[in-house]
Design an enzyme around this catalytic site. Sequence first.
Site, PDB file in Angstrom:
ATOM      1  N   ASN A   1       0.942  -0.990   0.045  1.00  0.00           N
ATOM      2  CA  ASN A   1      -0.137   0.134  -0.144  1.00  0.00           C
ATOM      3  C   ASN A   1       0.802   1.323   0.035  1.00  0.00           C
ATOM      4  O   ASN A   1       1.819   1.309   1.028  1.00  0.00           O
ATOM      5  CB  ASN A   1      -0.938  -0.080   1.125  1.00  0.00           C
ATOM      6  CG  ASN A   1      -2.110   0.584   1.088  1.00  0.00           C
ATOM      7  OD1 ASN A   1      -3.040   0.682  -0.084  1.00  0.00           O
ATOM      8  ND2 ASN A   1      -2.631   1.069   2.368  1.00  0.00           N
TER       9      ASN A   1
ATOM     10  N   HIS B   1       8.631   4.601   4.393  1.00  0.00           N
ATOM     11  CA  HIS B   1       9.641   3.592   4.112  1.00  0.00           C
ATOM     12  C   HIS B   1       9.421   2.613   3.535  1.00  0.00           C
ATOM     13  O   HIS B   1       8.027   2.233   3.707  1.00  0.00           O
ATOM     14  CB  HIS B   1      10.075   3.239   5.645  1.00  0.00           C
ATOM     15  CG  HIS B   1      11.332   2.416   5.807  1.00  0.00           C
ATOM     16  ND1 HIS B   1      12.576   2.745   6.087  1.00  0.00           N
ATOM     17  CD2 HIS B   1      11.622   1.079   5.296  1.00  0.00           C
ATOM     18  CE1 HIS B   1      13.370   1.903   5.972  1.00  0.00           C
ATOM     19  NE2 HIS B   1      12.866   0.767   5.432  1.00  0.00           N
TER      20      HIS B   1
ATOM     21  N   HIS C   1       8.126  -0.643   1.978  1.00  0.00           N
ATOM     22  CA  HIS C   1       7.676  -2.010   2.672  1.00  0.00           C
ATOM     23  C   HIS C   1       6.239  -2.367   1.914  1.00  0.00           C
ATOM     24  O   HIS C   1       5.560  -1.818   1.441  1.00  0.00           O
ATOM     25  CB  HIS C   1       7.241  -1.600   4.270  1.00  0.00           C
ATOM     26  CG  HIS C   1       6.239  -0.956   4.688  1.00  0.00           C
ATOM     27  ND1 HIS C   1       6.043   0.588   4.372  1.00  0.00           N
ATOM     28  CD2 HIS C   1       5.016  -1.086   4.991  1.00  0.00           C
ATOM     29  CE1 HIS C   1       4.845   1.202   4.468  1.00  0.00           C
ATOM     30  NE2 HIS C   1       4.013  -0.047   4.971  1.00  0.00           N
TER      31      HIS C   1
ATOM     32  N   GLU D   1     -12.137 -15.060  -7.652  1.00  0.00           N
ATOM     33  CA  GLU D   1     -11.111 -15.433  -8.614  1.00  0.00           C
ATOM     34  C   GLU D   1     -10.901 -16.712  -8.818  1.00  0.00           C
ATOM     35  O   GLU D   1     -11.025 -17.486  -9.980  1.00  0.00           O
ATOM     36  CB  GLU D   1      -9.712 -14.826  -8.661  1.00  0.00           C
ATOM     37  CG  GLU D   1      -9.736 -13.333  -8.625  1.00  0.00           C
ATOM     38  CD  GLU D   1      -8.443 -12.595  -8.704  1.00  0.00           C
ATOM     39  OE1 GLU D   1      -7.445 -13.514  -8.607  1.00  0.00           O
ATOM     40  OE2 GLU D   1      -8.553 -11.259  -8.824  1.00  0.00           O
TER      41      GLU D   1
ATOM     42  N   GLU E   1     -20.514   4.043  -8.259  1.00  0.00           N
ATOM     43  CA  GLU E   1     -19.521   2.861  -8.134  1.00  0.00           C
ATOM     44  C   GLU E   1     -20.082   2.288  -6.840  1.00  0.00           C
ATOM     45  O   GLU E   1     -20.124   1.137  -6.634  1.00  0.00           O
ATOM     46  CB  GLU E   1     -18.184   3.480  -8.015  1.00  0.00           C
ATOM     47  CG  GLU E   1     -17.578   3.622  -9.451  1.00  0.00           C
ATOM     48  CD  GLU E   1     -17.011   4.767  -9.633  1.00  0.00           C
ATOM     49  OE1 GLU E   1     -17.537   5.964  -8.963  1.00  0.00           O
ATOM     50  OE2 GLU E   1     -16.286   4.983 -10.585  1.00  0.00           O
TER      51      GLU E   1
HETATM   52  P1  H2U Z   1       1.105   0.933   6.326  1.00  0.00           P
HETATM   53  O1  H2U Z   1       1.403  -0.153   5.130  1.00  0.00           O
HETATM   54  O2  H2U Z   1      -0.450   1.133   6.625  1.00  0.00           O
HETATM   55  O3  H2U Z   1       1.888   2.005   6.346  1.00  0.00           O
HETATM   56  O4  H2U Z   1       1.511  -0.093   7.600  1.00  0.00           O
HETATM   57  C1  H2U Z   1       2.630  -0.160   8.165  1.00  0.00           C
HETATM   58  C2  H2U Z   1       2.239  -1.298   9.169  1.00  0.00           C
HETATM   59  O5  H2U Z   1       3.507  -1.400  10.216  1.00  0.00           O
HETATM   60  C3  H2U Z   1       1.101  -1.035   9.933  1.00  0.00           C
HETATM   61  O6  H2U Z   1       0.359  -2.314   9.627  1.00  0.00           O
HETATM   62  C4  H2U Z   1       2.902  -1.626  11.224  1.00  0.00           C
HETATM   63  C5  H2U Z   1       1.624  -1.079  11.579  1.00  0.00           C
HETATM   64  O7  H2U Z   1       0.478  -1.935  12.304  1.00  0.00           O
HETATM   65  N1  H2U Z   1       3.731  -1.048  12.339  1.00  0.00           N
HETATM   66  C6  H2U Z   1       4.209  -1.837  13.418  1.00  0.00           C
HETATM   67  O8  H2U Z   1       3.916  -3.305  13.395  1.00  0.00           O
HETATM   68  N2  H2U Z   1       5.209  -1.683  14.434  1.00  0.00           N
HETATM   69  C7  H2U Z   1       5.455  -0.076  14.436  1.00  0.00           C
HETATM   70  O9  H2U Z   1       6.058   0.174  15.336  1.00  0.00           O
HETATM   71  C8  H2U Z   1       4.845   0.914  13.407  1.00  0.00           C
HETATM   72  C9  H2U Z   1       4.122   0.307  12.446  1.00  0.00           C
HETATM   73 ZN    ZN Z   2      -6.249 -11.504  -9.021  1.00  0.00          ZN
END
Ligand code: H2U
Ligand code: ZN
Length: 364
Positions: free
Chosen positions: A157, A168, A170, A186, A326
Site C-alpha cells: 500500500n 519507508h 515496505h 477469482e 460506483e
Molecule cells: P502501512 O502499510 O499501512 O503504512 O502499515 C505499516 C504497518 O506497520 C502497519 O500495519 C505496522 C503497522 O501496524 N507497524 C508496526 O507493526 N510497528 C510499528 O512500530 C509501526 C508500524
Molecule cells: Zn487476482
Amino acid sequence: MTSPNVQFDSCEHQHVRYNPLRGDWVLVSPHRLKRPWQGKIEKAEEKEIERKNDKNPLSPGATRGSGKKNPNYESTYVFENDFPAMLPDMPEPGPSSHPLFRSRGASGTCRVMCFHPYSDLTLPLMSVAEIRAIVDEWIKQIEELGQRFTWVQIFENKGELMGCSNPHPHCQIWSSTFLPNEPFLENGCQKKHFAEYGKPMLLEYAQIEAANKERIVVENDDWLVVVPYWATWPYETLLMPRRRHILRLLDMSDSERDALSHIMKKLLIKYDNLFECSFPYSMGWHGAPTGSSAKDEDYSHWQLHAHYYPCLLRSATIKKFMVGYEMLAQSQRDLTAEQAADKLRSLPDVHYKQQREDQAQKVM
Ligand code: H2U
Ligand code: ZN
C-alpha cells in the site's frame, strides 16, 4: 435504446465490459473525457524523506511501537506486525442462531516486510538486484506461511493518498486460514473457465494480449503487463507470466525471478513518470491457495498474477474516488483501457528524477 445507424467506436461510445476474473462488469464512458475540467491540475509537493532516521519504526535499529528493536538490517527485513488484524489460534465462534447472523472462526498472522534499509528509496529507484532480493523474500515468506495458511496475501500500500502511514519502502503479508473474498471470487471464475475451455484463464488471456499489443504497458520474455480490458481504476495494470503456467510465486524459475525484477522496475518507472510523482497504489500478488487445502484440491485453474491499483486520475493530486454510482451500482471509468495503456507505454523508461539529474549534469 441503441442507434443501429451509428458504427460502434469504443473510444466514443459508452459500453460495459466484463471482468472474467471477478464475474462482474465495469461501465466505460469515454465520451466524458470531452467535458471541460473545472478543477485544478497541480504538481504534488515532493516531501523530503530522510534516508536514515532511527525515529522511523521501520528503519534499521529503530524501536517499534511494541518496544521491540529492529536489527541493523542491510537488505529486506520481516517482522510480525505489532498491531495485527489477525492473530493465530483464535477460538471458533459457536453455531449461528439464525442464517442472517452467521460467523466463522478467522485465524491468521500479519507481518511487515521492509524492502530496503533506506527510508527514501522506492522500488523504481532501487537496483534490479535490490528488487530481486525482495522477490526472493516474498518467495521465502510464501513457502513458510503457505505451509500453515490457506491464503497468504502479499500487498504493498504505497503513498499517503492510499492511506499508507509510513514512507519507508515496505509491504505487508497477511495470512489466513480462510480464503478472503477477492481470491474466492477469482478461484470460482478461473475454475469455471478451466472446466469450460481446458486452459488456465490468465495464460490464455496473456497470450491474446501479447499478440494484440494494444493494452501492453511493458513486456519481456517471461512477463507481460497490461491495462486489463476490464480495468476499473484509470491506470490499473495486471502483471502476468506470458509463457508458462505458474501457480505460485515459488514456482518461478531463477530467470523468471530476474525477469520479474526487471519488469517491476520498468513498470514502476513509468508509473512515477506519468504525473512526475512517487505514484501511489495498492498492489498485491494472487496465486493458487496454499495450506492443507492445496494438498487435497486441484488448483491447476490458477495462474500467478499481480494487480496494481493506482488511485490517481489526472494529476499527482487528483484521485479517482470510487463513490456514488460506483458504490451504489457499478464501477465506472472514462479513459478506456487502451487509452491508458497507450499513455503509460509511451512514457520514458528513465525515471524523471534520473532525467533531472542527467539534465543538471549537462548544464554543469
Ligand atoms: P502501512 O502499510 O499501512 O503504512 O502499515 C505499516 C504497518 O506497520 C502497519 O500495519 C505496522 C503497522 O501496524 N507497524 C508496526 O507493526 N510497528 C510499528 O512500530 C509501526 C508500524
Ligand atoms: Zn487476482
